[in-house]
Design an enzyme around this catalytic site. Structure first.
Site, PDB file in Angstrom:
ATOM      1  N   GLY A 115      32.264  31.852  36.605  1.00  0.00           N
ATOM      2  CA  GLY A 115      33.709  31.804  36.441  1.00  0.00           C
ATOM      3  C   GLY A 115      34.496  31.911  37.737  1.00  0.00           C
TER       4      GLY A 115
ATOM      5  N   LYS B 279      41.907  41.297  31.105  1.00  0.00           N
ATOM      6  CA  LYS B 279      42.082  42.326  30.078  1.00  0.00           C
ATOM      7  C   LYS B 279      40.878  43.245  29.901  1.00  0.00           C
ATOM      8  CE  LYS B 279      43.565  39.138  27.142  1.00  0.00           C
ATOM      9  NZ  LYS B 279      43.493  38.663  25.801  1.00  0.00           N
TER      10      LYS B 279
ATOM     11  N   GLY C  60      30.442  32.742  30.751  1.00  0.00           N
ATOM     12  CA  GLY C  60      30.311  33.442  29.463  1.00  0.00           C
ATOM     13  C   GLY C  60      28.911  33.992  29.270  1.00  0.00           C
TER      14      GLY C  60
ATOM     15  N   ARG D 180      26.252  20.124  38.946  1.00  0.00           N
ATOM     16  CA  ARG D 180      25.379  20.542  37.838  1.00  0.00           C
ATOM     17  C   ARG D 180      24.196  19.589  37.655  1.00  0.00           C
ATOM     18  NH1 ARG D 180      29.957  22.751  33.620  1.00  0.00           N
ATOM     19  NH2 ARG D 180      30.048  24.816  34.566  1.00  0.00           N
TER      20      ARG D 180
HETATM   21  P1  AMP Z   1      39.255  36.810  33.289  1.00  0.00           P
HETATM   22  O1  AMP Z   1      39.271  35.455  32.649  1.00  0.00           O
HETATM   23  O2  AMP Z   1      39.309  37.943  32.339  1.00  0.00           O
HETATM   24  O3  AMP Z   1      38.161  36.941  34.322  1.00  0.00           O
HETATM   25  O4  AMP Z   1      40.631  36.919  34.067  1.00  0.00           O
HETATM   26  C1  AMP Z   1      40.966  36.103  35.131  1.00  0.00           C
HETATM   27  C2  AMP Z   1      42.451  36.109  35.262  1.00  0.00           C
HETATM   28  O5  AMP Z   1      42.930  37.432  35.442  1.00  0.00           O
HETATM   29  C3  AMP Z   1      42.925  35.311  36.460  1.00  0.00           C
HETATM   30  O6  AMP Z   1      43.601  34.174  36.011  1.00  0.00           O
HETATM   31  C4  AMP Z   1      43.847  36.280  37.191  1.00  0.00           C
HETATM   32  O7  AMP Z   1      45.043  35.681  37.617  1.00  0.00           O
HETATM   33  C5  AMP Z   1      44.129  37.335  36.151  1.00  0.00           C
HETATM   34  N1  AMP Z   1      44.501  38.622  36.760  1.00  0.00           N
HETATM   35  C6  AMP Z   1      43.821  39.313  37.654  1.00  0.00           C
HETATM   36  N2  AMP Z   1      44.508  40.405  38.049  1.00  0.00           N
HETATM   37  C7  AMP Z   1      45.665  40.405  37.372  1.00  0.00           C
HETATM   38  C8  AMP Z   1      46.802  41.253  37.334  1.00  0.00           C
HETATM   39  N3  AMP Z   1      46.860  42.330  38.108  1.00  0.00           N
HETATM   40  N4  AMP Z   1      47.813  40.931  36.523  1.00  0.00           N
HETATM   41  C9  AMP Z   1      47.747  39.828  35.754  1.00  0.00           C
HETATM   42  N5  AMP Z   1      46.712  38.980  35.715  1.00  0.00           N
HETATM   43  C10 AMP Z   1      45.675  39.259  36.522  1.00  0.00           C
END
Ligand code: AMP
Length: 424
Positions: free
Chosen positions: A381, A224, A404, A38
């Site tokens: 991310g 999610k 973010g 960075r």
């Molecule tokens: P996010 O922070 O919303 O981008 O989510 C990232 C996280 O989603 C990572 O730590 C992944 O392990 C998790 N993830 C991705 N696919 C799945 C899945 N099918 N079931 C559970 N967790 C998941």
């Protein structure tokens, strides 16, 4: 939002005191910087300012210091720390660990000239150093979050910061979605422009959203649905194809009436997914969902035994299994979608990629972007980390420095740290 913002090149900086907000939130271990990426990324703007005779006052936050002792005690108590550990001395030690002094040292090495370090943000030390700067000199303020007013965007702090400078430059995209004193507030009191890093982020992502070369494909993954509601909704207004993977795909599959076993499921968002599928159809946007999935019978780590894959239609996912990654057919389908695109935006992993056995979907998408001749944009991310770890970084048009912030950009939100800058 107007993405056409003035940059350091659009304002006279010679002899001027320039307050430049950077992202020096670097990882450290025992006071030693473990990655200076960075800091290196901020160098083009700093070097430009130095070369053009500005008097440069750099600032950044690092970590999450708690500048209020009582609040610190409360937070530590919630974390289960023993009351005898919660002394003023320990609080001061915890704060001192987040000093930007190691950053000043690294900056001096990279610049080949001394970067003077203030021992505070807007106190006597900062003011004296700022006043003593000569043309081409560079100084660094202490961690801006040592000031209570920073995250509260306190006008009093913004005024104090502004009183030390003539111009404000924002070159920290990673915090541009936050309205803090050093990311937005200070722009109320000084002419404000962007640095090269922010300029690049805004011009590439802004163009992709406002005037993309088509077909425009967006790929969303991650845990999610509820975290990406507005992103899905906004992207459906803009893309030709929306590809969904990761944990959020299973709520969509459930909304189609398929059994998803023990996969991640957001019961409250089923109707929302139905609405989004209807919206995609009405708009003629192709919405791609997984056609097969890797399944396990427990949350992995480690995975033992054969890794299984099944199709997702009807009740093919067994009731006691959970979907952990997109399957082989889906990998091919998503690869082809990227291949056909002229603009691609990707945010979020396709599976539980932290486990190498379940990283194939995420790798396939990263590979598809790397192989593509389209404009490819990765939104910070996990997806950015995946591209970098795989050595694909230089095959991607743009990897955003802000997770973010880039997500809020894709949501179509106005980022306070960018909205506050002067239009061209
Ligand atoms: P996010 O922070 O919303 O981008 O989510 C990232 C996280 O989603 C990572 O730590 C992944 O392990 C998790 N993830 C991705 N696919 C799945 C899945 N099918 N079931 C559970 N967790 C998941």
């Amino acid at each position: 939002m107007n993405y056409n913002k003035k940059s350091v090149e659009d304002i006279a900086v010679a002899g001027k005191r320039v307050l430049c907000r950077c992202d020096f939130n670097v990882p450290t271990k025992a006071g030693v910087i473990t990655s200076d990426k960075r800091i290196v990324a901020a160098m083009p703007t700093i070097e430009y300012l130095v070369k053009n005779g500005a008097r440069v006052i750099l600032c950044s936050h690092m970590g999450k210091p708690e500048p209020n002792f009582e609040k610190w005690v409360k937070k530590q108590t919630e974390k289960g720390k023993a009351p005898e550990e919660l002394t003023k001395e320990n609080w001061e030690k915890a704060m001192a660990k987040l000093t930007l002094a190691p950053v000043a040292k690294r900056l001096s090495e990279l610049l080949g000239k001394e970067v003077k370090m203030a021992s505070d943000v807007v106190g006597e030390s900062a003011k004296e150093l700022a006043a003593s700067l000569q043309d081409g000199d560079v100084m660094l303020l202490e961690n801006t979050r040592f000031e209570k007013g920073e995250t509260k965007n306190d006008p009093e702090l913004s005024r104090k910061l502004a009183s030390m400078a003539d111009i404000f430059v924002n070159d920290a995209f990673g915090t541009a979605h936050r309205a803090h004193a050093t990311t937005a507030g200070v722009a109320d009191y000084l002419p404000a422009v962007c640095g090269y890093l922010v300029e690049k982020e805004v011009s590439i992502m802004g163009k992709a959203l406002a005037d993309p070369e088509r077909p425009f494909v967006a790929i969303l993954g991650g845990a999610k649905v509820s975290d990406k509601l507005n992103v899905i909704n906004n992207l459906l207004e803009k893309v030709d194809t929306l590809v969904i993977g990761g944990g959020m795909a299973y709520t969509f599959l459930a909304a189609k009436g398929y059994g998803i076993g023990q996969s991640l499921f957001d019961a409250e968002k089923v109707d929302y997914c139905k609405e989004m599928m209807a919206k995609a159809e009405a708009k003629g946007v192709k919405l791609l969902l997984p056609v097969d999935t890797v399944i396990t019978d427990h949350f992995p780590d480690p995975i033992d035994g054969e890794i299984e894959c099944c199709t997702v239609d009807a009740d093919k996912i067994p009731a006691d299994k959970m979907g952990m990654d997109i399957g082989e057919k889906t990998r091919e389908l998503y690869y082809e979608a990227v291949k056909a695109a002229k603009t691609v935006v990707w945010n979020g992993p396709m599976g539980v990629f932290e486990n190498p056995t379940l990283a194939k979907g995420t790798i396939a998408v990263a590979q598809a972007l790397a192989d593509s001749s389209a404009t490819t944009i990765v939104g910070g991310g996990d997806s950015a980390a995946a591209c970098e770890q795989l050595g694909f970084a230089d095959k991607i048009t743009h990897i955003s420095t802000g997770g973010g912030a880039s997500l809020e950009f894709l949501e179509g939100l106005e980022l306070p740290g960018i909205a506050c800058l002067q239009d061209k």
